[in-house]
Design a protein around this motif. Structure first.
Motif, PDB file in Angstrom:
ATOM      1  N   PHE A  88       0.860  -1.181   0.000  1.00  0.00           N
ATOM      2  CA  PHE A  88       0.000   0.000   0.000  1.00  0.00           C
ATOM      3  C   PHE A  88       0.896   1.230   0.000  1.00  0.00           C
ATOM      4  O   PHE A  88       1.529   1.536   1.008  1.00  0.00           O
ATOM      5  CB  PHE A  88      -0.898   0.012   1.238  1.00  0.00           C
ATOM      6  CG  PHE A  88      -1.882  -1.122   1.296  1.00  0.00           C
ATOM      7  CD1 PHE A  88      -2.161  -1.888   0.181  1.00  0.00           C
ATOM      8  CD2 PHE A  88      -2.537  -1.420   2.473  1.00  0.00           C
ATOM      9  CE1 PHE A  88      -3.072  -2.927   0.220  1.00  0.00           C
ATOM     10  CE2 PHE A  88      -3.460  -2.461   2.532  1.00  0.00           C
ATOM     11  CZ  PHE A  88      -3.719  -3.213   1.402  1.00  0.00           C
ATOM     12  N   ILE A  91      -1.570   5.363   2.622  1.00  0.00           N
ATOM     13  CA  ILE A  91      -2.728   4.968   3.421  1.00  0.00           C
ATOM     14  C   ILE A  91      -3.366   6.231   4.003  1.00  0.00           C
ATOM     15  O   ILE A  91      -2.678   7.034   4.649  1.00  0.00           O
ATOM     16  CB  ILE A  91      -2.323   4.007   4.547  1.00  0.00           C
ATOM     17  CG1 ILE A  91      -1.709   2.731   3.953  1.00  0.00           C
ATOM     18  CG2 ILE A  91      -3.523   3.658   5.417  1.00  0.00           C
ATOM     19  CD1 ILE A  91      -1.134   1.796   4.987  1.00  0.00           C
ATOM     20  N   GLU A 123      -9.359  -7.108   1.423  1.00  0.00           N
ATOM     21  CA  GLU A 123      -8.034  -7.724   1.571  1.00  0.00           C
ATOM     22  C   GLU A 123      -8.041  -8.997   2.408  1.00  0.00           C
ATOM     23  O   GLU A 123      -7.022  -9.364   2.983  1.00  0.00           O
ATOM     24  CB  GLU A 123      -7.043  -6.709   2.177  1.00  0.00           C
ATOM     25  CG  GLU A 123      -7.029  -5.336   1.514  1.00  0.00           C
ATOM     26  CD  GLU A 123      -6.604  -5.372   0.047  1.00  0.00           C
ATOM     27  OE1 GLU A 123      -6.027  -6.382  -0.394  1.00  0.00           O
ATOM     28  OE2 GLU A 123      -6.871  -4.388  -0.657  1.00  0.00           O
ATOM     29  N   THR A 193      -9.789  -1.051   0.904  1.00  0.00           N
ATOM     30  CA  THR A 193      -9.293  -0.449  -0.331  1.00  0.00           C
ATOM     31  C   THR A 193     -10.436  -0.114  -1.271  1.00  0.00           C
ATOM     32  O   THR A 193     -11.240  -0.997  -1.619  1.00  0.00           O
ATOM     33  CB  THR A 193      -8.316  -1.403  -1.049  1.00  0.00           C
ATOM     34  OG1 THR A 193      -7.197  -1.658  -0.199  1.00  0.00           O
ATOM     35  CG2 THR A 193      -7.829  -0.800  -2.362  1.00  0.00           C
ATOM     36  N   HIS A 202      -6.333   3.508  -0.316  1.00  0.00           N
ATOM     37  CA  HIS A 202      -6.369   2.665   0.875  1.00  0.00           C
ATOM     38  C   HIS A 202      -6.773   3.502   2.087  1.00  0.00           C
ATOM     39  O   HIS A 202      -6.170   4.538   2.373  1.00  0.00           O
ATOM     40  CB  HIS A 202      -5.005   2.022   1.108  1.00  0.00           C
ATOM     41  CG  HIS A 202      -4.466   1.329  -0.110  1.00  0.00           C
ATOM     42  ND1 HIS A 202      -4.995   0.151  -0.582  1.00  0.00           N
ATOM     43  CD2 HIS A 202      -3.471   1.674  -0.967  1.00  0.00           C
ATOM     44  CE1 HIS A 202      -4.333  -0.222  -1.669  1.00  0.00           C
ATOM     45  NE2 HIS A 202      -3.418   0.694  -1.924  1.00  0.00           N
TER      46      HIS A 202
END
Length: 226
Positions: A88, A91, A123, A193, A202
């Protein structure tokens, strides 16, 4: 005497239950696990302080042999195009909480930021139902796949292992729009996400920071003396 009594209760290979094996647990001795736990805690302290003079075992493994007390560091080679390691890049913190944010509200938030075509990837695989092919029955079961036990998977009527129905993203979520993320099996302070095609954003459930981290919350950046 109590200490030795507790030590004798440790489980050997043959005594690990099937559920524990499915969880990825392996047998060990209390002394070895204490040593490894100490190393892990030391790494966590260094990460929390985030100082250059406290290097962490990033991209490396620590090997310990309890029989001879040998230990060494294993360095792993990074394969840049490996599909098993998705990073990621950025974030975004939010005030969302897993215990109060409903799936429908999450979809509204993400689509207001990314457009009406956006879907939400969580995820992880969530079991939303268990289907018994023998009895032709179905039971709703909102639990993360890794938390599903063998006893839960067995049909209460015939005893056969049922087939899990799983999902890992929210799109048309009318069936569970009113369920909170927590009720869907998504833990506090997790990351979800938003995705439109290959474009992703994210979002961290940062509203859970105080609940999960307490005084170590990102909102309190003072160093912790240990």
């Amino acid at each position: 005497e109590k200490d030795f009594e507790l030590l004798r209760k440790r489980k050997s290979c043959s005594l690990l239950t099937r559920d524990q094996m499915l969880e990825g647990k392996v047998p060990t001795t209390p002394t070895t696990s204490s040593i490894i736990a100490g190393i892990e805690c030391q790494e966590a302290v260094k990460l929390l302080h985030n100082r250059k003079e406290l290097p962490v075992l990033s991209g490396a493994g620590f090997y310990f042999n309890g029989m001879t007390h040998d230990s060494f560091i294993v360095r792993y080679q990074r394969k840049e195009d490996c599909l098993s390691h998705d990073t990621f890049e950025a974030i975004e913190e939010t005030d969302w909480k897993a215990s109060t944010l409903c799936v429908g509200d999450l979809m509204e938030h993400v689509r207001s930021l990314m457009g009406t075509e956006a879907v939400v990837d969580i995820e992880r695989e969530v079991v939303i139902a268990l289907d018994c092919l023998h009895c032709q029955t179905s039971e709703p079961m909102f639990v993360v796949q890794t938390k599903l036990t063998e006893s839960q998977a067995r049909c209460p009527s015939c005893g056969e292992i049922r087939i899990p129905r799983m999902m890992h993203s929210f799109d048309n979520c009318e069936a569970y729009a009113d369920r909170t993320l927590e009720q869907m099996g998504i833990p506090a302070l997790d990351i979800v996400t938003g995705r439109v095609g290959m474009t992703r954003r994210h979002f961290e459930l940062s509203g859970d920071s105080d609940q999960v981290l307490g005084p170590l919350s990102r909102r309190d950046t003072r160093a912790v003396n240990i």
